[in-house]
Design an enzyme around this catalytic site. Structure first.
Site, PDB file in Angstrom:
ATOM      1  N   ASP A 132      -9.576  -1.592   3.554  1.00 31.73           N
ATOM      2  CA  ASP A 132     -10.574  -2.391   2.824  1.00 31.73           C
ATOM      3  C   ASP A 132     -10.921  -3.676   3.575  1.00 31.73           C
ATOM      4  OD1 ASP A 132      -8.170  -3.782   2.422  1.00 31.73           O
ATOM      5  OD2 ASP A 132      -8.343  -3.873   0.233  1.00 31.73           O
ATOM      6  N   GLU A 133     -10.083  -4.054   4.578  1.00 30.59           N
ATOM      7  CA  GLU A 133     -10.322  -5.335   5.270  1.00 30.59           C
ATOM      8  C   GLU A 133     -11.625  -5.339   6.057  1.00 30.59           C
ATOM      9  OE1 GLU A 133      -6.985  -7.202   7.085  1.00 30.59           O
ATOM     10  OE2 GLU A 133      -5.596  -6.414   5.597  1.00 30.59           O
ATOM     11  N   TYR A 156      -7.820  -7.620  13.785  1.00 30.08           N
ATOM     12  CA  TYR A 156      -7.414  -6.314  13.241  1.00 30.08           C
ATOM     13  C   TYR A 156      -8.577  -5.658  12.491  1.00 30.08           C
ATOM     14  CZ  TYR A 156      -5.615  -3.029   9.750  1.00 30.08           C
ATOM     15  OH  TYR A 156      -5.449  -1.921   8.946  1.00 30.08           O
ATOM     16  N   LYS A 160     -10.780  -2.218  13.273  1.00 32.05           N
ATOM     17  CA  LYS A 160     -10.887  -1.085  12.348  1.00 32.05           C
ATOM     18  C   LYS A 160     -12.358  -0.833  11.981  1.00 32.05           C
ATOM     19  CE  LYS A 160      -8.029   1.078  10.648  1.00 32.05           C
ATOM     20  NZ  LYS A 160      -7.296   2.306  11.079  1.00 32.05           N
TER      21      LYS A 160
HETATM   22  P1  NAD Z   1       2.086   1.360  10.879  1.00 37.60           P
HETATM   23  O1  NAD Z   1       1.920   0.199  11.800  1.00 37.60           O
HETATM   24  O2  NAD Z   1       3.267   1.412   9.967  1.00 37.60           O
HETATM   25  O3  NAD Z   1       2.104   2.716  11.724  1.00 37.60           O
HETATM   26  C1  NAD Z   1       1.235   2.954  12.790  1.00 37.60           C
HETATM   27  C2  NAD Z   1       1.762   4.151  13.569  1.00 37.60           C
HETATM   28  O4  NAD Z   1       0.853   4.392  14.667  1.00 37.60           O
HETATM   29  C3  NAD Z   1       3.155   3.923  14.179  1.00 37.60           C
HETATM   30  O5  NAD Z   1       3.969   5.042  13.958  1.00 37.60           O
HETATM   31  C4  NAD Z   1       2.864   3.728  15.665  1.00 37.60           C
HETATM   32  O6  NAD Z   1       3.932   4.143  16.500  1.00 37.60           O
HETATM   33  C5  NAD Z   1       1.622   4.584  15.850  1.00 37.60           C
HETATM   34  N1  NAD Z   1       0.823   4.154  17.005  1.00 37.60           N
HETATM   35  C6  NAD Z   1       0.433   2.884  17.299  1.00 37.60           C
HETATM   36  N2  NAD Z   1      -0.261   2.864  18.453  1.00 37.60           N
HETATM   37  C7  NAD Z   1      -0.327   4.151  18.879  1.00 37.60           C
HETATM   38  C8  NAD Z   1      -0.916   4.774  20.020  1.00 37.60           C
HETATM   39  N3  NAD Z   1      -1.576   4.056  20.939  1.00 37.60           N
HETATM   40  N4  NAD Z   1      -0.828   6.117  20.147  1.00 37.60           N
HETATM   41  C9  NAD Z   1      -0.152   6.849  19.222  1.00 37.60           C
HETATM   42  N5  NAD Z   1       0.452   6.309  18.146  1.00 37.60           N
HETATM   43  C10 NAD Z   1       0.371   4.975  17.970  1.00 37.60           C
HETATM   44  O7  NAD Z   1       0.725   1.441  10.067  1.00 37.60           O
HETATM   45  P2  NAD Z   1       0.450   1.872   8.550  1.00 37.60           P
HETATM   46  O8  NAD Z   1       0.599   0.684   7.685  1.00 37.60           O
HETATM   47  O9  NAD Z   1       1.199   3.113   8.231  1.00 37.60           O
HETATM   48  O10 NAD Z   1      -1.111   2.199   8.641  1.00 37.60           O
HETATM   49  C11 NAD Z   1      -1.572   3.497   8.996  1.00 37.60           C
HETATM   50  C12 NAD Z   1      -3.074   3.498   8.990  1.00 37.60           C
HETATM   51  O11 NAD Z   1      -3.559   3.172   7.707  1.00 37.60           O
HETATM   52  C13 NAD Z   1      -3.705   2.489   9.960  1.00 37.60           C
HETATM   53  O12 NAD Z   1      -4.824   3.084  10.544  1.00 37.60           O
HETATM   54  C14 NAD Z   1      -4.091   1.324   9.065  1.00 37.60           C
HETATM   55  O13 NAD Z   1      -5.193   0.634   9.591  1.00 37.60           O
HETATM   56  C15 NAD Z   1      -4.440   2.052   7.780  1.00 37.60           C
HETATM   57  N6  NAD Z   1      -4.245   1.273   6.547  1.00 37.60           N
HETATM   58  C16 NAD Z   1      -3.062   0.627   6.292  1.00 37.60           C
HETATM   59  C17 NAD Z   1      -2.899  -0.056   5.095  1.00 37.60           C
HETATM   60  C18 NAD Z   1      -1.615  -0.755   4.760  1.00 37.60           C
HETATM   61  O14 NAD Z   1      -1.552  -1.447   3.726  1.00 37.60           O
HETATM   62  N7  NAD Z   1      -0.548  -0.602   5.517  1.00 37.60           N
HETATM   63  C19 NAD Z   1      -3.948  -0.090   4.168  1.00 37.60           C
HETATM   64  C20 NAD Z   1      -5.144   0.574   4.471  1.00 37.60           C
HETATM   65  C21 NAD Z   1      -5.284   1.258   5.656  1.00 37.60           C
HETATM   66  O1  TDX Z   2       4.942 -13.850   5.827  1.00 39.67           O
HETATM   67  C1  TDX Z   2       3.885 -13.633   5.207  1.00 39.67           C
HETATM   68  N1  TDX Z   2       3.475 -14.543   4.239  1.00 39.67           N
HETATM   69  C2  TDX Z   2       2.320 -14.395   3.542  1.00 39.67           C
HETATM   70  O2  TDX Z   2       1.991 -15.227   2.685  1.00 39.67           O
HETATM   71  C3  TDX Z   2       3.054 -12.481   5.458  1.00 39.67           C
HETATM   72  C4  TDX Z   2       3.454 -11.480   6.504  1.00 39.67           C
HETATM   73  C5  TDX Z   2       1.900 -12.355   4.722  1.00 39.67           C
HETATM   74  N2  TDX Z   2       1.528 -13.283   3.809  1.00 39.67           N
HETATM   75  C6  TDX Z   2       0.270 -13.075   3.050  1.00 39.67           C
HETATM   76  C7  TDX Z   2      -0.942 -12.744   3.879  1.00 39.67           C
HETATM   77  C8  TDX Z   2      -1.732 -11.830   2.947  1.00 39.67           C
HETATM   78  O3  TDX Z   2      -2.549 -12.603   2.077  1.00 39.67           O
HETATM   79  O4  TDX Z   2       0.492 -11.948   2.205  1.00 39.67           O
HETATM   80  C9  TDX Z   2      -0.669 -11.118   2.113  1.00 39.67           C
HETATM   81  C10 TDX Z   2      -0.335  -9.750   2.629  1.00 39.67           C
HETATM   82  O5  TDX Z   2      -0.094  -9.864   4.023  1.00 39.67           O
HETATM   83  P1  TDX Z   2       0.283  -8.576   4.914  1.00 39.67           P
HETATM   84  O6  TDX Z   2       1.439  -7.885   4.282  1.00 39.67           O
HETATM   85  O7  TDX Z   2       0.391  -9.030   6.325  1.00 39.67           O
HETATM   86  O8  TDX Z   2      -0.994  -7.640   4.676  1.00 39.67           O
HETATM   87  P2  TDX Z   2      -2.549  -7.879   4.901  1.00 39.67           P
HETATM   88  O9  TDX Z   2      -2.788  -8.947   5.903  1.00 39.67           O
HETATM   89  O10 TDX Z   2      -3.184  -8.080   3.554  1.00 39.67           O
HETATM   90  O11 TDX Z   2      -2.964  -6.474   5.529  1.00 39.67           O
HETATM   91  C11 TDX Z   2      -2.399  -5.235   4.986  1.00 39.67           C
HETATM   92  O12 TDX Z   2      -3.310  -4.589   4.148  1.00 39.67           O
HETATM   93  C12 TDX Z   2      -4.423  -3.938   4.721  1.00 39.67           C
HETATM   94  C13 TDX Z   2      -1.959  -4.291   6.113  1.00 39.67           C
HETATM   95  O13 TDX Z   2      -1.054  -4.959   6.973  1.00 39.67           O
HETATM   96  C14 TDX Z   2      -3.118  -3.730   6.852  1.00 39.67           C
HETATM   97  O14 TDX Z   2      -2.695  -2.797   7.838  1.00 39.67           O
HETATM   98  C15 TDX Z   2      -4.030  -3.042   5.867  1.00 39.67           C
HETATM   99  O15 TDX Z   2      -5.161  -2.527   6.499  1.00 39.67           O
END
Ligand code: NAD
Ligand code: TDX
Length: 351
Positions: A132-133, A156, A160
């Protein structure tokens, strides 16, 4: 059907891979992952010996490797999650995000395009998992819909957004069958402890300060990771090609309220007097370009495909806390930095 999941050793990817491997024994699931600091094969130890599952170590930025892999394996579909995913890391090293999130995605699109061109009935879908970012930040009201204009603010989210544009461009230009979903903040087991919830969980367990950026007033819309995996499964199988779906929990919380709730849950679970953990909260310098509020309107997904979250935030957070308390080895391994080498060695020895 032979499906390539990228980033399957990461947080969301591991939950999706487990779901697909267990739910569809007739599918062959390949998990392609570079095993960066965020990738951890321990996340998938329960399915690593399933006959319909195979792990492939590789980098999506390596175009030649990706092209060879696609030609050799003749995948029918791709679900693409591999990415650099942490906003703070993108602020210190934007180029790494361009390489993996943009170039890596385009490499996968090119390889998929070749398979699709050679045999259009065999390559059925390129599913791009996004965030959603890309929509930027909201004020006090309103929600992101699939029609909201892109307005990314961090390196980031810019990377995306760029990858989303490339996926749509390959649909419009080459007819590649694509689907995109944009999801809100996930939480749950196996979340790397650099992100807000697992970082604070780990710090509470270890009696360390809980760093809250700014005043803690920023708002995120939290979704349990298994519900995201379920949504991806439904969208993968049922969405019309070329479509985008927003996925979210209708669950907005200020950061400070999330951490206060976590503190209260852990006071009880760790048998500490009420209010003990809240004393660890420490306000620190705000994140540069910190988006104020995210909120997803997931109405299209509910209306078209019937998906709604299966757990409330309180239920999901309790499940998450219990998982981390029961899996402190996992936390100790990922915070010690030894895990990637250890699991890679295990894997290479057994193959
Ligand atoms: P994560 O960082 O936990 O995992 C990413 C994975 O990708 C890891 O296993 C890493 O080893 C692999 N990777 C990184 N670079 C690579 C490369 N060059 N080649 C092959 N593998 C590689 O991420 P996540 O939180 O599980 O997010 C997964 C996907 O979902 C991402 O595309 C992220 O943008 C999206 N997403 C995440 C969130 C969230 O809240 N975490 C929300 C919405 C969308
Ligand atoms: O130490 C911290 N203190 C703090 O206040 C960290 C790490 C984060 N924060 C705040 C920043 C954000 O407002 O908390 C909120 C959540 O932060 P993150 O966990 O870093 O997530 P965010 O930046 O919102 O992004 C996450 O959601 C969308 C994921 O990391 C992304 O991969 C995803 O796409």
């Amino acid at each position: 059907m032979k499906i390539l999941i990228t980033g399957g050793a990461g947080f969301i990817g591991s939950h999706l891979t487990r779901l697909m491997v267990n739910k569809y024994p007739g599918y062959t699931i390949h998990n392609l992952d570079k095993l960066t600091y965020a990738g951890n094969l321990a996340n998938l130890s329960d399915i690593e010996n399933n006959t319909n599952y195979k792990f492939i170590k590789g980098d999506i930025v390596d175009a030649e490797f990706i092209n060879d892999l696609f030609i050799r394996e003749q995948y029918n579909a791709v679900i693409h999650l591999a990415a650099e995913s942490h906003v703070d890391r993108s602020i210190s090293n934007p180029l790494e995000f361009v390489m993996t999130n943009v170039i890596g995605t385009v490499n996968l699109l090119n390889a998929a395009k070749t398979l699709y061109k050679n045999n259009p009935s065999s390559f059925i879908k390129f599913y791009h998992v996004s965030t959603d970012e890309v929509y930027g930040a909201l004020g006090e009201s309103g929600m992101f819909t699939e029609e909201t204009s892109y307005d990314p603010h961090s390196p980031y989210s810019a990377s995306k957004a760029s990858s989303d544009h490339f996926v749509r461009a390959y649909h419009d230009t080459y007819g590649l069958p694509v689907v995109i979903s944009n999801c809100s903040n996930n939480y749950g087991p196996n979340h790397f402890p650099e992100k807000l919830i697992p970082l604070c969980l780990n710090n509470i367990i270890n009696n360390k300060p809980l760093p809250i950026y700014g005043k803690g007033e920023n708002i995120r819309d939290w979704l349990f990771v298994v519900d995201h995996a379920i949504a991806i499964d439904i969208i993968f199988h049922e969405a019309k090609l070329g479509n985008t779906y927003n996925i979210g929990g209708h669950n907005e919380w200020t950061n400070i309220d999330v951490i206060r709730l976590l503190c209260r849950i852990l006071d009880k679970k760790l048998n500490r007097p009420e209010g003990t953990n809240e004393k660890l909260i420490t306000f620190v310098t705000d994140r540069a370009g910190h988006d104020l509020r995210y909120a997803i309107d997931a109405g299209k997904l509910k209306k078209d495909l019937g998906w709604v979250p299966s757990v409330t935030f309180e239920q999901g957070l309790e499940l998450t806390v219990d998982w981390y308390l029961d899996n402190q080895n996992w936390l100790n391994n990922v915070t010690s930095g030894n895990y990637a080498k250890y699991y890679e060695k295990q894997y290479l020895n057994s193959n």
